[in-house]
Design an enzyme around this catalytic site. Structure first.
Site, PDB file in Angstrom:
ATOM      1  N   ARG A   1      75.409  16.911 117.888  1.00  0.00           N
ATOM      2  CA  ARG A   1      76.737  16.341 118.097  1.00  0.00           C
ATOM      3  C   ARG A   1      76.796  14.888 118.548  1.00  0.00           C
ATOM      4  O   ARG A   1      77.801  14.243 118.358  1.00  0.00           O
ATOM      5  CB  ARG A   1      77.551  17.135 119.147  1.00  0.00           C
ATOM      6  CG  ARG A   1      77.380  18.608 119.061  1.00  0.00           C
ATOM      7  CD  ARG A   1      78.741  19.236 118.908  1.00  0.00           C
ATOM      8  NE  ARG A   1      78.589  20.354 117.999  1.00  0.00           N
ATOM      9  CZ  ARG A   1      78.880  21.613 118.279  1.00  0.00           C
ATOM     10  NH1 ARG A   1      79.395  21.889 119.414  1.00  0.00           N
ATOM     11  NH2 ARG A   1      78.694  22.542 117.399  1.00  0.00           N
TER      12      ARG A   1
ATOM     13  N   ASP B   1      82.980  19.912 106.625  1.00  0.00           N
ATOM     14  CA  ASP B   1      83.261  19.707 108.035  1.00  0.00           C
ATOM     15  C   ASP B   1      82.024  19.173 108.735  1.00  0.00           C
ATOM     16  O   ASP B   1      81.003  19.814 108.813  1.00  0.00           O
ATOM     17  CB  ASP B   1      83.689  21.031 108.662  1.00  0.00           C
ATOM     18  CG  ASP B   1      84.426  20.788 109.971  1.00  0.00           C
ATOM     19  OD1 ASP B   1      84.271  19.687 110.521  1.00  0.00           O
ATOM     20  OD2 ASP B   1      85.147  21.686 110.398  1.00  0.00           O
ATOM     21  N   GLY B   2      82.144  17.954 109.211  1.00  0.00           N
ATOM     22  CA  GLY B   2      80.984  17.317 109.822  1.00  0.00           C
ATOM     23  C   GLY B   2      81.061  17.274 111.324  1.00  0.00           C
ATOM     24  O   GLY B   2      80.348  16.514 111.940  1.00  0.00           O
ATOM     25  N   CYS B   3      81.971  18.025 111.897  1.00  0.00           N
ATOM     26  CA  CYS B   3      82.024  18.167 113.333  1.00  0.00           C
ATOM     27  C   CYS B   3      82.628  16.931 113.997  1.00  0.00           C
ATOM     28  O   CYS B   3      83.477  17.027 114.848  1.00  0.00           O
ATOM     29  CB  CYS B   3      80.641  18.477 113.890  1.00  0.00           C
ATOM     30  SG  CYS B   3      80.512  18.344 115.648  1.00  0.00           S
ATOM     31  N   GLN B   4      82.247  15.734 113.564  1.00  0.00           N
ATOM     32  CA  GLN B   4      82.849  14.533 114.146  1.00  0.00           C
ATOM     33  C   GLN B   4      83.769  13.862 113.131  1.00  0.00           C
ATOM     34  O   GLN B   4      84.859  13.442 113.459  1.00  0.00           O
ATOM     35  CB  GLN B   4      81.766  13.549 114.579  1.00  0.00           C
ATOM     36  CG  GLN B   4      80.971  14.055 115.748  1.00  0.00           C
ATOM     37  CD  GLN B   4      80.984  13.074 116.897  1.00  0.00           C
ATOM     38  OE1 GLN B   4      81.529  11.986 116.813  1.00  0.00           O
ATOM     39  NE2 GLN B   4      80.364  13.468 117.989  1.00  0.00           N
TER      40      GLN B   4
END
Ligand SMILES: Cc1ncc(COP(=O)(O)O)c(C=O)c1O
Ligand SMILES: Cc1ncc(COP(=O)(O)O)c(C=O)c1O
Lengths: 139, 416, 416, 139
Positions: free
Chosen positions: C66, D51-54
């Site tokens: 992340r 969907d790349g989370c960021q």
């Protein structure tokens, strides 16, 4: 009148001062372990057992003439030796004396590690029970 | 007047000395000095903590408990000594109330599973808040699903504060447990947990506090709080990764059944019948993370040496400084404007995407976190894709903040 | 002739060089050189592994996954690289089959909970063996109790070998999973797991292998074994504490529901609906033990550098040497005399209590383990309070064994 | 006939060689991000989302005249810039060319980190999908 608890502790400390190395010291403990009177197997009941994970200790106590007398046993001989030392210190004294006694002897003879809370020989629990028994009979 | 810098820097040379305990802060990133402002994700470790790990392995490494030999004794003594250090740190009433876990997440799961097994039944409710980290949401969702119970959520307002006035209507006879964070990781809000605990206790409902973001910054007293469970991670408070703590009241730990089974947590094992060990060991199955525990104790000593009050003052000073610099930037919008805040600054710049800002700050040596910070419901509430989060530790300094300010302005220019 | 020392010491100077990588082995214990023969409880760590931890903290510490900034990238890359190293080590077909856990115990519990939730039903059976460590007994007892299933036990014989002939009668339509150790920790028996896996698979029953005692000594190939799950701990194979591995076949990991909930293991979280991440992340909730993972990879590299075959030859040489010395002592009785053995020597001397021996060996610098070794059922089977266990690693040497021999003889003399 | 995939990659590499520092490089990427035609919001459907989370990426593709044409978008401008580069490389080529292309350009212009498997911007998944689409139309 018998000796008081601290006299006995001092006596034991003196006794151990004679030993030059750990070998002699442990030989003495083993000797005491061997001499401790064997407990009646019928006495080795669940409720008298203090489970130390590695070696087990059985402890019995009775009050006679206002004094507490302990008998105990263990399956390991070194633990028996230590048990014998503790009985020698506490047995035959009044609940009051026992409850208030400060056990400094183990430290002074260099065997503290046997009483560390993380030792798995049940000795620390045994001392606790010895004192608990005495406290229960405080007048 | 562009900025209004707070000029009070409590005892700066001392702080420079502390900063020097963190070797990593001297390194470069992308040929720029590193400005590490991602402390809420994980803190850096002082040399003493690193040394504690090395010393352990070079001098006394051995498996703990049960061993008769000296190294095993030394390890065990140090391990149990560390437990007392943790007890002291959060003022638990006994070291038996300290259970070592892998981290906050693991601690919350332990409670969700063990508490859930016997205390949560179909139709019951679990109350969390809209401010929670996923780690204090998902375990409860899972146990609620398993048990046919319902997850209730205490909402937040536009400032990112809990709507405390709605609490009475959300707590009722069906509520089995309340699980709330002490400090929000994405917004920095300090929650009024003392009040929440009191209100829950009036109805005999136990409360779990997720303290992951509190212990690095605040002095925590579990007895004064009277919480039933308190969870935190070592890695956010100068200690190694992989270690955390579950504090649980004696009465609860004794009552609950174990979570994991295995070595350490039993008294005797037979195929027909197994009896469990006393607390806390009942909840510590398997060889523990010994170096982690020792590192945690060392980290606590280090923090106590500095003084928790000094740490807090220093961090709030840095936070305030950063806020005043950044607030002067056109388009700056702070997300989370609660009255009580930890040194966490979450913000957006106009419509710029946090990811773009994050990449360009990184190019300039500035490490911040961007994204949803594992609190997607908070992002949904504010209807944003994420935030840019700068979070401060006492070892940060004014230069870090000036670097952030300058880098941010450069990034904005490039993106606009 | 009192002893019959094997005189072949494979490449001794090399082994001395490896031994020098373990600083702790130079220390004294009770004024005697340390002879560390408690390797089955936990191994010592080579300098390279310790250095990997220090380097991590001094150069790239940051939370993984992340994060956009460089340190987080570096950590994540190293972390995922380490996963590939583990994959290579046990020859898994994909790194997605490698789940990082706290240790073997945690890995077995993960499977017991996640597999148990959907695959075990009332009346079903779980088959383990009489040789198991508590960590491969208690989790199954707990899930069986939860689910109303039954725990079945494959017995052992007087040599401490599994009674393989009884396996067919114990596997039946109700058996949901077989959980067996690769190597016994208390006796050293190497189990014929290949055969057990084949027999179970013939009836479509999955098999979990507890490999805690195998990975330090044997080369493991999970594809060749075709096991469904394989669990092990880092701390027994030169790596830090608090880190372990669950290998699970792709199809199983995909099928099973998650164990713990929290950060990392989700794709999206809403209060109404949460979707889980892909494997292996689905099973890795919370901030992982990053330094532990990197240390584990370094330990693997170190072992592979020496060569697993050389390690095995060296250890069996030491084991053989020890056996021949000790067998010459009057009253020596080996417990566990299986044909296939790992370098673990469990024994008793006449009726002497293992604890007494343990204390006196420690006084002479010799670290062995005494007691039940977390395998109480094995002790019950042999009707003994415990054993004295000397376990060997390649970094032990002839002196360690001579010291053990001499110390043991002295202890016996003192106790008799 | 248009340029082949590697010619385009080389062209991009040359383009980036002009930039002296990271600022200029990213300025260029942002520029490209801005120039990428905006995608019809109706096209931004679940099934096109990576969907790349960021940051998120939407990818659409169609085959025309035996060649694949991609359109794509992202909510982050740097990701858009990268997306635009990738489209410039792949779009307008045959499924065969795309499926067999080796993407060396990202590495050479010093943007590898954007494609690391642990990056949370969805770019790597986007490339995979671009190739998957091409492979599905191999003749
Ligand atoms: C065979 C076996 N299984 C499981 C375990 C448990 O491993 P850990 O304590 O690392 O979880 C051990 C370690 O003692 C073991 O020897
Ligand atoms: C408020 C909060 N709760 C829980 C967690 C999870 O902690 P860990 O990942 O150490 O288990 C975090 C860390 O990100 C957090 O900030």
């Amino acid at each position: 009148m018998g000796k008081c608890i601290n006299d006995i502790q001092d006596e034991i400390i003196e006794e151990f001062e004679l030993f030059e190395d750990w070998m002699d010291k442990y030989e003495h403990i083993v000797e005491m372990g061997k001499k401790l009177p064997v407990i009646d197997p019928a006495m080795k009941t669940e409720d008298r057992l203090i489970d130390g994970c590695q070696s087990q200790v059985w402890l019995a106590a009775h009050l006679s003439d206002g004094k507490v007398f302990y008998t105990a046993d263990s399956d390991a001989i070194i633990t028996r030796g230590m048990v014998s030392l503790l009985i020698r210190v506490f047995s035959g004294h009044t609940p009051d004396e026992i409850a208030n006694a400060e056990l400094y002897m183990v430290d002074r003879i260099g065997l503290t590690s046997h009483l560390s809370p993380t030792r798995s020989n049940g000795l620390l629990s045994m001392i606790k029970r010895m004192k608990t028994y005495a406290k229960a009979h405080l007048t | 007047m562009k900025t209004n810098i707070v000029t009070y820097a409590p005892n700066a040379p001392i702080w420079q000395a502390y900063r020097n305990d963190f070797s990593i802060l001297d390194r470069d990133v992308n040929n720029k000095p590193l400005a590490y402002l991602d402390n809420a994700a994980s803190s850096q470790k002082p040399n003493k903590v690193i040394k504690a790990i090395v010393d352990y392995y070079e001098q006394m490494n051995a498996n703990v408990h049960r061993g008769v030999h000296t190294l095993s004794q030394l390890s065990t003594d140090a391990f149990e000594e560390a437990r007392k250090t943790v007890q002291f740190f959060i003022n638990a009433s006994s070291e038996r109330e300290i259970v070592f876990t892998k981290g906050t997440t693991n601690a919350i799961n332990l409670v969700a599973y063990s508490f859930g097994r016997t205390e949560i039944h179909p139709g019951d409710e679990v109350l969390i808040s809209a401010l929670e980290h996923h780690s204090n949401i998902v375990p409860w969702q899972m146990i609620c699903q398993d048990k046919g119970a319902k997850l209730k959520v205490l909402p937040i307002n536009e400032q990112g504060e809990l709507c405390l006035d709605q609490l009475p209507s959300l707590i009722n006879k069906k509520t089995r447990i309340v699980a709330i964070s002490h400090v929000s990781n994405s917004l920095g809000t300090i929650n009024p947990i003392r009040q929440i605990i009191d209100m829950a206790h009036q109805q005999d409902i136990p409360v779990l506090i997720d303290g992951a973001q509190a212990v690095p910054h605040l002095s925590v007293d579990v007895q004064a709080l009277d919480c039933d469970f308190y969870c935190f991670s070592g890695h956010k408070m100068l200690a190694p990764t992989g270690i955390g703590v579950l504090y649980g009241k004696d009465k609860w730990l004794n009552k609950l059944t174990p979570f994991e089974g295995g070595g350490e947590m039993i008294k005797s094992v037979g195929f027909e019948h197994t009896t469990y060990n006393d607390i806390p060991f009942k909840f510590e199955a398997g060889t523990p993370h010994i170096e982690g525990v020792l590192g945690l104790a060392k980290a606590i000593e280090y923090m106590l040496d500095i003084g928790l009050k000094s740490i807090k003052a220093r961090e709030m000073y840095l936070y305030q400084l950063a806020y005043e610099r950044l607030a002067a930037i056109p388009g700056f919008k702070m997300i989370g404007t609660a009255k009580e805040k930890a040194p966490v600054l979450s913000f957006l710049i106009d419509n710029l995407h946090p990811y773009d800002i994050g990449v360009l700050l990184d190019k300039q040596g500035v490490a911040v976190r961007t994204g949803h910070h594992c609190t997607q419901p908070v992002m949904h509430f504010f209807n944003i894709p994420g935030t840019i989060r700068a979070s401060f530790s006492f070892y940060n300094n004014e230069d870090d903040i000036l670097q952030l300010d300058a880098a941010l302005q450069k990034a904005i220019k490039l993106l606009s």
